[in-house]
Design an enzyme around this catalytic site. Structure first.
Site, mmCIF file in Angstrom:
data_model
loop_
_atom_site.group_PDB
_atom_site.id
_atom_site.type_symbol
_atom_site.label_atom_id
_atom_site.label_comp_id
_atom_site.label_asym_id
_atom_site.label_seq_id
_atom_site.Cartn_x
_atom_site.Cartn_y
_atom_site.Cartn_z
ATOM 1 C CG HIS A 169 -1.955 -1.040 1.229
ATOM 2 N ND1 HIS A 169 -3.140 -0.909 0.551
ATOM 3 C CD2 HIS A 169 -1.995 -2.267 1.830
ATOM 4 C CE1 HIS A 169 -3.873 -1.998 0.725
ATOM 5 N NE2 HIS A 169 -3.199 -2.843 1.501
ATOM 6 C CB CYS A 208 2.299 -30.948 -11.566
ATOM 7 S SG CYS A 208 1.505 -29.658 -10.578
#
Length: 483
Positions: A49, A442
């Site tokens: 931020h 995977c």
């Protein structure tokens, strides 16, 4: 006897660990889970931020701006993906433009650089996909995005490279004050330490109450998110906010550092601190407000949804202080947004508090701020790929086709300090399973590699937290996984 024990392995605890490794101290970090970054750090927006939102005069405001300024150089040292992409707060009516003006003035007082209030035309130039109903926006060019768990992992790895110890699966059950300092009882035994840093996230109030009378209470707030496929990643160039409310900064739309699009969170007070479920109502709310900000988001491209918990307190500010009646015990609590951004500055602030108790700390002359580079195979040039495959053929074996992650990359992140021991631990460090199939192809290979490299039976490999077993049947009976 340790000099300092840190309780909690999120972004704040690991940042403090790394900061303390700059000094000649025997430091240990205690984490109750089987990996670091499994709390709020694992499930948040990943926003660095700019700092215009926290109240002027608050710790949040001060440490947000300081932390933001540290991120770029720190991520270079730690080889963590970071992009300074700026942010917009959208205004849809005159009342919201008044809020934006207040945010601008607050940000100027806090020292946020280069803030601008934009009209509709200027805002659309920055973000062509925002709603046509927008009439103006606050632009903060210093905002950015980071991989939050990647940052925590890198901080811990570098801290360990510089001498800090990590003890996983050590949930704190009790703390006793004694003449030398404190005795900490954990699920694995006990340790002695002179000083304690309480960075236990949503459990920080419970840890505090082990040494002193209650003086704050953590109020857990759950936030739910949608993560979209990379094909939607170009729908936002910046971090796109709506005007903040009492509940927080509202629903965001933003790209991730890896090119996906994320929408969220909502904000719901919950009773159970481990409630990370998602709900149809919550996700519909997130979806609706996200579509209000940005046009033509294809929500059929959602690849996963998740939730995280923020540690709010009634004080509405960070609680970073030595506990009265418990000398050498420092609370670092109520670290909700912008905690990820402020974490490096929080770490410096905590060390300063510690020095007020201990005296001037002796520097670790051997401190190395640079983490060993991570091989990201698909980011290499063709010549670099050929060279690394010649050195280690395992970099030529693609395990995750969605993200193009190789066996060599997975082996590397398993054997580093604070290395992966679980399927999701591998995912957080090297990204197999992060693509559109979410590990559908995977997963067996990642388990196979983990079992081999950690010398474990494949049936003992867990998805994430302790007890999250994947296999129940005998390994030999699962067709095709044992070859």
């Amino acid at each position: 006897m340790y000099d300092v024990a840190i309780i909690g392995g999120g972004i704040v605890g690991t940042a403090i660990a790394r900061e303390l490794s700059k000094y000649k101290l025997r430091t240990v970090l205690l984490e109750k889970e089987n990996d670091i970054s499994l709390g709020a750090t694992k499930a948040n927006s990943g926003v660095v931020h700019a700092g215009y939102d926290p109240k002027y005069g608050s710790l949040k405001g001060k440490l947000n701006v300081l932390g933001n300024a540290m991120y770029e150089s720190l991520c270079k040292e730690l080889d963590v993906p970071f992009k300074k992409i700026g942010s917009l707060v959208l205004g849809f009516n005159e009342e919201e433009m008044k809020v934006i003006k207040d945010l601008y003035e607050n940000g100027i007082k806090l020292g946020v650089p280069n803030l601008q209030i934009l009209d509709k035309e200027a805002a659309m130039k920055v973000e062509p996909n925002i709603s046509d109903k927008v009439i103006g926006a606050l632009y903060a060019p210093t905002a950015g995005i980071v991989g939050p768990w990647e940052m925590a992992i890198a901080l811990m790895e570098n801290a360990m490279d510089n001498g800090v110890e990590l003890k996983l699966n050590n949930g704190v059950t009790n703390i006793e004050k004694n003449r030398e300092g404190y005795k900490i009882y954990t699920s694995e035994g006990k340790i002695n330490t002179k000083y304690i840093i309480n960075a236990a996230g949503i459990f920080a109030d419970e840890i505090h109450n082990m040494v002193a009378d209650p003086c704050f209470k953590i109020i857990p707030r759950k936030g739910e998110y949608h993560l979209l496929d990379k094909s939607e990643g170009n729908k936002a160039n910046t971090v796109i906010f709506q005007c903040p409310t009492e509940k927080g900064k509202g629903v965001l739309v933003l790209p991730t550092v890896h090119g996906n699009l994320i929408i969220g969170p909502n904000s719901e007070i919950i009773e159970e601190k481990d409630d990370v479920t998602t709900t149809q109502k919550g996700l519909e709310y997130v979806r609706h407000l996200g579509e209000n900000s940005v046009k033509e988001i294809d929500l059929s491209k959602v690849i996963t949804s998740f939730s995280g918990i923020r540690a709010k307190t009634s004080r509405r500010d960070f609680i970073i202080e030595e506990v009265k009646g418990a000398e050498g015990f420092i609370d670092v609590a109520g670290i909700d947004s912008p905690g990820l951004t402020a974490a490096p500055a929080i770490a410096e602030y905590v060390v300063n508090l510690l020095e007020k108790r201990i005296g001037k700390l002796e520097k670790n002359e051997e401190f190395n701020p640079n983490r060993r580079k991570v091989v990201r195979f698909m980011e290499l040039t063709d010549d670099e790929k050929k060279e690394i495959i010649n050195q280690n053929p395992k970099y030529g074996r693609v395990i995750c086709r969605c993200e193009n992650i190789t066996e060599g990359e997975i082996i590397d992140i398993i054997h580093r300090n604070a290395g992966a021991t679980t399927v999701d631990g591998v995912k957080r460090r090297a990204r197999p399973g992060s693509g559109r199939c979410q590990g559908g192809f995977c997963l067996p290979r990642v388990m196979e590699i983990l079992a081999r490299e950690t010398n474990k039976d494949i049936k003992d490999i867990v998805k994430d937290k302790q007890g999250s077993y994947i296999l129940k049947n005998q390994w030999e009976n699962i067709d095709g996984m044992g070859d």
